[in-house]
Design a protein around this motif. Structure first.
Motif, PDB file in Angstrom:
ATOM      1  N   SER A  54      72.579 -15.283 113.743  1.00  0.00           N
ATOM      2  CA  SER A  54      73.490 -15.269 112.708  1.00  0.00           C
ATOM      3  C   SER A  54      73.255 -16.544 111.739  1.00  0.00           C
ATOM      4  N   GLN A  55      72.580 -17.557 112.438  1.00  0.00           N
ATOM      5  CA  GLN A  55      72.535 -18.901 111.433  1.00  0.00           C
ATOM      6  C   GLN A  55      71.389 -18.827 110.409  1.00  0.00           C
ATOM      7  N   ASN A  56      70.853 -17.884 110.708  1.00  0.00           N
ATOM      8  CA  ASN A  56      69.697 -17.600 109.530  1.00  0.00           C
ATOM      9  C   ASN A  56      70.514 -17.012 108.397  1.00  0.00           C
ATOM     10  N   ARG A  57      70.512 -17.737 107.397  1.00  0.00           N
ATOM     11  CA  ARG A  57      71.143 -17.391 106.071  1.00  0.00           C
ATOM     12  C   ARG A  57      70.589 -16.332 105.396  1.00  0.00           C
ATOM     13  N   ARG A  58      69.499 -15.719 105.625  1.00  0.00           N
ATOM     14  CA  ARG A  58      68.849 -14.527 104.948  1.00  0.00           C
ATOM     15  C   ARG A  58      69.512 -13.289 105.693  1.00  0.00           C
ATOM     16  N   LEU A  59      70.399 -13.446 106.685  1.00  0.00           N
ATOM     17  CA  LEU A  59      70.821 -12.334 107.418  1.00  0.00           C
ATOM     18  C   LEU A  59      72.308 -12.511 107.522  1.00  0.00           C
ATOM     19  N   LYS A  60      73.164 -11.451 107.025  1.00  0.00           N
ATOM     20  CA  LYS A  60      74.553 -11.585 107.068  1.00  0.00           C
ATOM     21  C   LYS A  60      75.134 -11.439 108.377  1.00  0.00           C
ATOM     22  N   ILE A 108      75.152  -8.466 113.910  1.00  0.00           N
ATOM     23  CA  ILE A 108      76.203  -7.752 114.881  1.00  0.00           C
ATOM     24  C   ILE A 108      75.666  -6.482 115.104  1.00  0.00           C
ATOM     25  N   GLY A 109      75.232  -5.910 114.000  1.00  0.00           N
ATOM     26  CA  GLY A 109      74.896  -4.271 114.073  1.00  0.00           C
ATOM     27  C   GLY A 109      73.878  -4.126 114.925  1.00  0.00           C
ATOM     28  N   VAL A 110      72.701  -5.033 114.806  1.00  0.00           N
ATOM     29  CA  VAL A 110      71.566  -4.973 115.450  1.00  0.00           C
ATOM     30  C   VAL A 110      71.730  -4.936 116.944  1.00  0.00           C
ATOM     31  N   LEU A 117      81.342 -30.300 110.221  1.00  0.00           N
ATOM     32  CA  LEU A 117      81.988 -29.725 111.362  1.00  0.00           C
ATOM     33  C   LEU A 117      80.616 -29.174 112.324  1.00  0.00           C
ATOM     34  N   PRO A 118      80.563 -29.158 113.450  1.00  0.00           N
ATOM     35  CA  PRO A 118      79.677 -28.333 114.192  1.00  0.00           C
ATOM     36  C   PRO A 118      79.581 -27.130 114.258  1.00  0.00           C
ATOM     37  N   VAL A 119      79.399 -26.273 113.134  1.00  0.00           N
ATOM     38  CA  VAL A 119      79.274 -24.631 113.020  1.00  0.00           C
ATOM     39  C   VAL A 119      78.700 -23.966 114.242  1.00  0.00           C
ATOM     40  N   LEU A 120      77.488 -24.209 114.693  1.00  0.00           N
ATOM     41  CA  LEU A 120      76.987 -23.343 115.691  1.00  0.00           C
ATOM     42  C   LEU A 120      77.660 -23.787 117.056  1.00  0.00           C
ATOM     43  N   PRO A 121      77.954 -24.424 117.395  1.00  0.00           N
ATOM     44  CA  PRO A 121      78.994 -24.925 118.601  1.00  0.00           C
ATOM     45  C   PRO A 121      80.523 -24.255 118.393  1.00  0.00           C
ATOM     46  N   LEU A 122      80.772 -24.104 117.567  1.00  0.00           N
ATOM     47  CA  LEU A 122      82.267 -23.677 117.021  1.00  0.00           C
ATOM     48  C   LEU A 122      82.144 -22.095 117.144  1.00  0.00           C
ATOM     49  N   ASP A 123      80.816 -21.544 116.445  1.00  0.00           N
ATOM     50  CA  ASP A 123      80.598 -20.057 116.555  1.00  0.00           C
ATOM     51  C   ASP A 123      80.403 -19.846 118.078  1.00  0.00           C
ATOM     52  N   LEU A 124      79.548 -20.485 118.629  1.00  0.00           N
ATOM     53  CA  LEU A 124      79.579 -20.017 120.237  1.00  0.00           C
ATOM     54  C   LEU A 124      80.806 -20.161 120.956  1.00  0.00           C
ATOM     55  N   THR A 125      81.424 -21.079 120.830  1.00  0.00           N
ATOM     56  CA  THR A 125      82.636 -21.227 121.490  1.00  0.00           C
ATOM     57  C   THR A 125      83.712 -20.009 121.056  1.00  0.00           C
ATOM     58  N   LEU A 126      84.014 -19.526 119.794  1.00  0.00           N
ATOM     59  CA  LEU A 126      84.523 -18.450 119.502  1.00  0.00           C
ATOM     60  C   LEU A 126      83.997 -17.163 119.905  1.00  0.00           C
TER      61      LEU A 126
END
Length: 308
Positions: free
Chosen positions: A87-93, A98-100, A175-184
């Motif tokens: 989901s870090q790829n900005r071309r994909l919401k 998640i649906g895939v 902010l470290p967006v990817l690490p925060l995404d992973l944590t959540l």
């Protein structure tokens, strides 16, 4: 009065009910706290996806006679990490990614289950919950796991809120967006796996989302929303068990029905954001827009009161 007192005290005389109440209270509290960030992020779909992505891990553990919760946790965390990275790829919401993975994981689970000739109690309890069968070891495991999850979320609450509200601004702020995404994602996955014994794979999303959504209707402050969500999750879980005990109903389903009933009541009656409040506000707005001294609207014969 005696009957009412007995209704509240009788279940506590049974050891299995005391254990069930303890686990349900802890799970409801933790789901309420974690669910706040799921609701703020608008990622209810990830909860559903992770819950179902645990299914192939459970099916695989069942096929090899392993621990079902461990299998579900491994599969859920793996799926959550993959979703976070892709989901870090900005071309994909995010909801598209998640649906895939959601569809793939659930389809894989169905394929794995189809290789077995029959279902067993262990597998069905994973799907529908078995809170009345927990033992003392389960209580300690859930309490320890819940304490860690709540501590992580509260420690990162400001960063998680920043990423939830605006990912691009959070990234620009360093902010470290990817690490925060992973944590959540991992926290949500762990919360779901922890809750499986209480309500099962099918209903766990309601325990994660409904208390937080109910609290969201009552306040705009993060700390108040967190407190209310944990209170609703804990109290709703206990009330659901009472309903289950008194009427001989499925425990997990009863918990979800009680939580949903509470949500509906708040949705109708919330002081600022409830349906009744919005109707009152709309009525005052119409009155204020009506020019002073303007003639009253004419009524058709069918609208004129008869006085009977």
């Amino acid at each position: 009065m005696t009957d009412l007192l007995s209704f509240f005290t009788d279940p506590w005389q049974l050891p299995f009910m005391r254990r069930a109440f303890t686990v349900a209270a802890v799970v409801g509290l933790v789901c309420g706290v974690v669910g706040v960030y799921v609701v703020l992020r608008g990622m209810a779909f990830i909860g559903d996806a992770v819950a179902h992505s645990a299914f192939p891990g459970v099916a695989l553990a069942y096929a090899f006679e392993g621990n079902l919760l461990v299998g579900g946790a491994v599969a859920g965390v793996t799926t959550a990490v993959l979703i976070a990275f892709v989901s870090q790829n900005r071309r994909l919401k995010e909801d598209t990614v998640i649906g895939v993975f959601f569809a793939f994981a659930f389809g894989l689970g169905i394929v794995l289950v189809s290789t077995r000739d029959s279902w067993t109690t262990d597998l069905s309890s994973f799907l529908f919950g078995q809170v009345l069968a927990v033992d003392a070891a389960d209580i300690w495991r859930v309490a320890a796991m819940g304490a860690v999850l709540v501590a992580v979320v509260l420690a990162l609450r400001k960063e998680l809120v920043a990423v939830s509200l605006d990912r691009e601004t959070a990234r620009a702020a360093g902010l470290p967006v990817l690490p925060l995404d992973l944590t959540l994602y991992v926290v949500v996955t762990a919360t779901i796996v922890m809750s499986l014994e209480a309500v099962g794979n099918i209903l766990v999303l309601a325990l994660l989302i409904t208390p937080a959504a109910t609290a969201r209707l009552l306040t705009d402050r993060l700390w108040a929303m967190t407190l209310l969500a944990s209170l609703f999750g804990c109290a709703g879980s206990l009330a659901g068990l009472y309903v289950s005990y008194a009427n001989d109903l499925a425990a997990g389903g009863s918990v979800v029905v009680v939580l949903t009933a509470l949500f509906v009541v708040v949705w109708l009656l919330a002081p600022r954001h409830g349906l009744a409040a919005k109707l009152r506000t709309r009525g005052r707005t119409v009155e204020e827009e009506q020019p002073a001294g303007s003639p009253a609207p004419t009524r058709t014969p069918a609208e004129v009161p008869t006085g009977r």
